[in-house]
Design an enzyme around this catalytic site. Structure first.
Site, PDB file in Angstrom:
ATOM      1  N   CYS A   1       0.819  -1.251   0.127  1.00  0.00           N
ATOM      2  CA  CYS A   1      -0.172  -0.043   0.003  1.00  0.00           C
ATOM      3  C   CYS A   1       0.700   1.314  -0.060  1.00  0.00           C
ATOM      4  O   CYS A   1       1.667   1.593  -0.986  1.00  0.00           O
ATOM      5  CB  CYS A   1      -0.828  -0.061   1.264  1.00  0.00           C
ATOM      6  SG  CYS A   1      -2.549   1.097   0.998  1.00  0.00           S
ATOM      7  N   HIS A   2       0.730   1.949   1.289  1.00  0.00           N
ATOM      8  CA  HIS A   2       1.801   2.960   1.244  1.00  0.00           C
ATOM      9  C   HIS A   2       3.313   2.853   1.673  1.00  0.00           C
ATOM     10  O   HIS A   2       4.063   3.731   1.721  1.00  0.00           O
ATOM     11  CB  HIS A   2       1.103   4.198   2.298  1.00  0.00           C
ATOM     12  CG  HIS A   2      -0.116   4.816   1.386  1.00  0.00           C
ATOM     13  ND1 HIS A   2      -1.183   4.429   1.651  1.00  0.00           N
ATOM     14  CD2 HIS A   2       0.011   6.170   0.872  1.00  0.00           C
ATOM     15  CE1 HIS A   2      -2.270   5.236   1.089  1.00  0.00           C
ATOM     16  NE2 HIS A   2      -1.524   6.322   0.711  1.00  0.00           N
TER      17      HIS A   2
END
Length: 171
Positions: free
Chosen positions: A104-105
């Site tokens: 994800c991030h």
């Protein structure tokens, strides 16, 4: 024989992107070491499901003591990348050619460490342009493995594929 996996994590981590890979790694016999600024501190996921005790301070963490690195997403990677100690740890890990797992991030720490140049990777759609500016070849796929070292995924929906490919590199 189980591997020792460093996990860079702080408050506001995406709960399932921490809990599900950690569960899979432990079930496969691997050891997890949670790293943040202060050993003994408790950090919490952004949904309150993950309550994590920090095992090691970043000041005492050394890349040579670990076999792999997990960077879960949420706001945690963005918070951690403001601290040069975490950025250097990630850079050193990538330079060591040991497995790195970012979801994800999570790749935000890799961007700040300038460790994505020439790598094929994925991440949450809002950081795609940042990853491309950092020199990554972005692929919108559930899991991307680059150079038999870097495993990246986009969202919590990709966790089964992320865990599968991460565990392959830990064999």
């Amino acid at each position: 024989m189980g591997k020792k996996i460093a996990v860079l994590v702080t408050d506001m981590v995406e709960d399932s992107e921490y809990t599900e890979p950690v569960k899979a790694y432990k079930e496969a016999g691997h050891e997890i070491v949670n790293i943040e600024k202060e050993k003994g501190k408790t950090v919490k996921g952004k949904h309150g499901d993950a309550v994590i005790t920090i095992d090691e301070s970043i000041d005492n963490a050394k890349v040579e003591n670990y076999d792999a690195l997990l960077i879960p997403g949420g706001f945690s990677p963005d918070i951690l990348r403001a601290d040069d100690r975490f950025v250097q740890f990630v850079k050193d890990f990538m330079d060591s050619k040991k497995p790195v797992f970012a979801i994800c991030h999570g790749p935000q720490l890799l961007i700040t460490a300038k460790a994505l140049e020439g790598k094929t990777a994925t991440g949450y759609k809002s950081i795609r342009v940042d990853m491309e500016y950092a020199g990554a070849h972005y692929k919108d796929e559930e899991v991307v493995v680059s150079d038999n070292q870097l495993v990246t995924s986009r969202t919590p929906d990709d966790i089964p594929a992320f865990n599968r490919e991460s565990l392959k590199l830990l064999q």
